[in-house]
Design a protein around this motif. Structure first.
Motif, PDB file in Angstrom:
ATOM      1  N   PRO A   1       9.728  -2.738  13.577  1.00 53.68           N
ATOM      2  CA  PRO A   1       8.585  -2.473  13.123  1.00 53.68           C
ATOM      3  C   PRO A   1       8.571  -2.230  11.407  1.00 53.68           C
ATOM      4  O   PRO A   1       9.626  -1.570  11.220  1.00 53.68           O
ATOM      5  N   GLY A   2       7.663  -2.489  10.848  1.00 49.17           N
ATOM      6  CA  GLY A   2       7.679  -2.149   9.366  1.00 49.17           C
ATOM      7  C   GLY A   2       8.295  -3.118   8.701  1.00 49.17           C
ATOM      8  O   GLY A   2       8.698  -4.348   8.856  1.00 49.17           O
ATOM      9  N   LEU A   3       8.770  -2.969   7.410  1.00 51.37           N
ATOM     10  CA  LEU A   3       9.050  -3.844   6.145  1.00 51.37           C
ATOM     11  C   LEU A   3      10.507  -3.970   5.953  1.00 51.37           C
ATOM     12  O   LEU A   3      10.923  -4.779   5.014  1.00 51.37           O
ATOM     13  N   ASP A   4      11.314  -2.994   6.430  1.00 57.26           N
ATOM     14  CA  ASP A   4      12.776  -3.095   5.990  1.00 57.26           C
ATOM     15  C   ASP A   4      13.504  -4.173   6.937  1.00 57.26           C
ATOM     16  O   ASP A   4      13.183  -4.614   7.940  1.00 57.26           O
ATOM     17  N   GLY A   5      14.239  -4.792   6.136  1.00 57.55           N
ATOM     18  CA  GLY A   5      14.987  -6.168   6.720  1.00 57.55           C
ATOM     19  C   GLY A   5      16.412  -5.749   7.336  1.00 57.55           C
ATOM     20  O   GLY A   5      17.007  -6.611   7.535  1.00 57.55           O
TER      21      GLY A   5
ATOM     22  N   ARG B   1      10.052  -7.203  10.867  1.00 60.37           N
ATOM     23  CA  ARG B   1       8.786  -7.083  10.204  1.00 60.37           C
ATOM     24  C   ARG B   1       7.736  -7.507  11.343  1.00 60.37           C
ATOM     25  O   ARG B   1       7.141  -8.289  11.283  1.00 60.37           O
ATOM     26  N   GLN B   2       7.759  -6.667  12.412  1.00 61.76           N
ATOM     27  CA  GLN B   2       7.114  -6.757  13.668  1.00 61.76           C
ATOM     28  C   GLN B   2       6.104  -5.771  13.441  1.00 61.76           C
ATOM     29  O   GLN B   2       6.063  -4.332  12.928  1.00 61.76           O
TER      30      GLN B   2
ATOM     31  N   SER C   1      13.356   2.576   7.277  1.00 65.40           N
ATOM     32  CA  SER C   1      12.511   2.494   6.381  1.00 65.40           C
ATOM     33  C   SER C   1      12.126   3.846   5.566  1.00 65.40           C
ATOM     34  O   SER C   1      11.546   4.188   4.726  1.00 65.40           O
ATOM     35  N   GLY C   2      12.159   4.970   6.785  1.00 66.87           N
ATOM     36  CA  GLY C   2      11.667   6.257   6.678  1.00 66.87           C
ATOM     37  C   GLY C   2      10.321   6.395   7.088  1.00 66.87           C
ATOM     38  O   GLY C   2       9.533   7.227   6.881  1.00 66.87           O
TER      39      GLY C   2
END
Lengths: 142, 336
Positions: free
Chosen positions: A13-17, A42-43, A66-67
């Motif tokens: 989830p979230g934006l880190d790749g 990026r789910q 990503s924290g």
């Protein structure tokens, strides 16, 4: 003749790749005989809950580097509840500060894994939780 | 309980549908009862198979086509997707990654995606893929897309299951002979050359066209047994150039699917394909039942003693098999 396979959804989830850890865990679980549905990076929490429902998984593994875990995890748990999937085992892996671990567990996360966790331990935890539980108490037809 | 679950599947309840697919996939006893309850409600969906070598872009194509039917087609249609990936023969595990290419479809209640591991079955599908397709059919999906394991030259099971088979190829996977010798070409109702923006695509399409031209000389070809020409009017598979990542050529596939379904219905081939599918399902179910009974009975029938006698060359395997079968038949008669 019933074939019981443990099904696991691995999602980021979230934006880190950074998906290396997620891929390593996915491969380890596959090598342990599980069926791993890998959804990639990026789910959104909605996407994760939807995939967990459609795939009827026993376990959802979230990889977060990503924290943003204190925001993302409760959202995923909420969406899983809304989808009627609150019986699934939720695992979190990534960079999680020690003080956040008890908070995540209180929310309903089964285990939190930091860097360097042997994949064997994850496999064992899943087997114990999923197969152990289903032996004493059959899964309700929710 | 399963009757209840069947009701909920028929009403399109997604959690029930997901559970139903698991029961069927796992050969659970409730799954059998469920399939029976759902069966009268099947037969409406258009079952479309997608097959082709690994890496030609099957998942991307399936996702784009589903998106087209949901958002761009003149009248939107609902789509159920079964994506089959291989189970490792060594560990029994599987990594199912087709959803990565299907993220565009998230959040659409008219789409349901389910990944299936092949679980030891050969032929490009899982043993229960047909049953899973029936569940999606009963749940009311207009189209059921079945994506096979990345198939090479012999994985043609999909031809028995689907009404329409889309064979996907792409340039750059070897010389044209590789494409031509593939048995999967012969099951194609629609041929797609994906990645048409790459060099070699036009030439591959021409090669396929030529091959098809030689193969179907207006009704007198050597291929009367092929599914495409199951009636007197032959269906000539179109060869479509597609760039799935850009959505180019997708409406043409949708159009061909529509035409093929109409052709099958007009010529009676739709029924014929279903008959063939049910015939092979029937055969498989009977064989499976025999097999299971054999497994439980073999020991009691003195299998190990017979094996000893075979090893000593006292009895041939043929005679031993006859003996065992005779005993199993007489079981049957005393029971009946």
């Amino acid at each position: 003749m019933t074939e019981r396979k443990i099904r696991v959804l691995i999602a980021k989830p979230g934006l880190d790749g950074h998906d290396r850890g997620a891929k390593i865990v996915a491969r380890a679980l596959r090598d342990a005989g599980m069926e791993v549905i890998y959804t990639g990076i990026r789910q959104t929490p909605e996407m994760i809950a939807e995939a967990a429902l459609q795939e009827d998984v026993d376990v959802v593994g979230l990889s977060i580097l990503s924290g943003a875990h204190m925001t993302l995890v409760p959202q995923v748990l909420e969406k899983l509840r809304e989808a009627g999937m609150d019986h699934v085992l939720v695992l979190v892996g990534g960079i999680i500060p020690p003080e956040d671990v008890p908070k995540l567990r209180e929310m309903g996360v089964y285990k939190v894994y930091g860097p360097g966790t042997p994949t064997r331990q994850i496999v064992e935890d899943i087997r114990r939780a999923v197969l152990g539980e289903s032996q004493t108490q059959p899964e309700p037809m929710a | 309980m399963s009757r209840d679950l069947a009701q909920r599947v028929l009403q399109g309840e997604r959690r029930a549908l997901a559970r139903a697919l698991s029961l069927v996939e796992n050969d659970a006893p409730e799954g059998e009862a469920l399939l029976e309850a759902l069966f009268p409600h099947t037969g409406r969906a258009h079952l479309v198979g997608f097959t082709g070598p690994p890496g030609v872009g099957k998942s991307t194509l399936v996702a784009r086509l589903a998106r087209y039917f949901r958002r761009e087609a003149p009248s939107p249609r609902t789509v159920g997707i079964l994506a089959v990936d291989p189970t490792s023969p060594f560990t029994g595990g599987a990594l199912l990654g087709d959803r990565i290419r299907m993220r565009d479809l998230a959040g659409d209640p008219g789409v349901f995606i389910r990944s299936m591991a092949s679980r030891g079955a050969v032929g490009g599908l899982a043993r229960n893929t047909a049953a899973a397709a029936q569940v999606l059919d009963a749940a009311g999906f207009d189209l059921v897309f079945i994506e096979t394991v990345g198939a090479g030259q012999a994985e043609v099971e999909i031809a028995r299951l689907a009404h329409t088979v889309v064979v996907v190829q792409a340039p750059g996977l070897g010389d044209e002979i590789q494409a031509l010798k593939a048995g999967i070409l012969e099951i194609a109702d629609i041929l797609v050359v994906n990645k048409a923006d790459r060099p070699g695509a036009q030439q591959l399409a021409r090669t396929l066209e030529n091959w098809l031209g030689r193969r179907t000389p207006k009704g007198e070809g050597p291929d009367d047994a092929s599914p495409a020409s199951a009636s007197n009017t032959p269906w000539i598979p179109p060869v479509l150039l597609v760039t799935a990542t850009q959505g180019e050529g997708i409406p043409q596939i949708a159009q061909s699917l529509k035409e093929h379904a109409a052709h099958l219905k007009r010529t009676g081939a739709w029924q014929e394909r279903e008959r063939r599918r049910f015939e092979s399902e029937l055969r498989e179910r009977v064989l499976l039942t025999f097999w299971r009974r054999w497994e439980t009975r073999a020991k009691q029938l003195g299998l190990s003693q017979l094996l000893e006698r075979i090893l000593k060359r006292e009895i041939s395997p043929q005679r031993a098999a006859e003996t065992l079968l005779r005993q199993m038949w007489s079981d049957q008669e005393t029971k009946g």
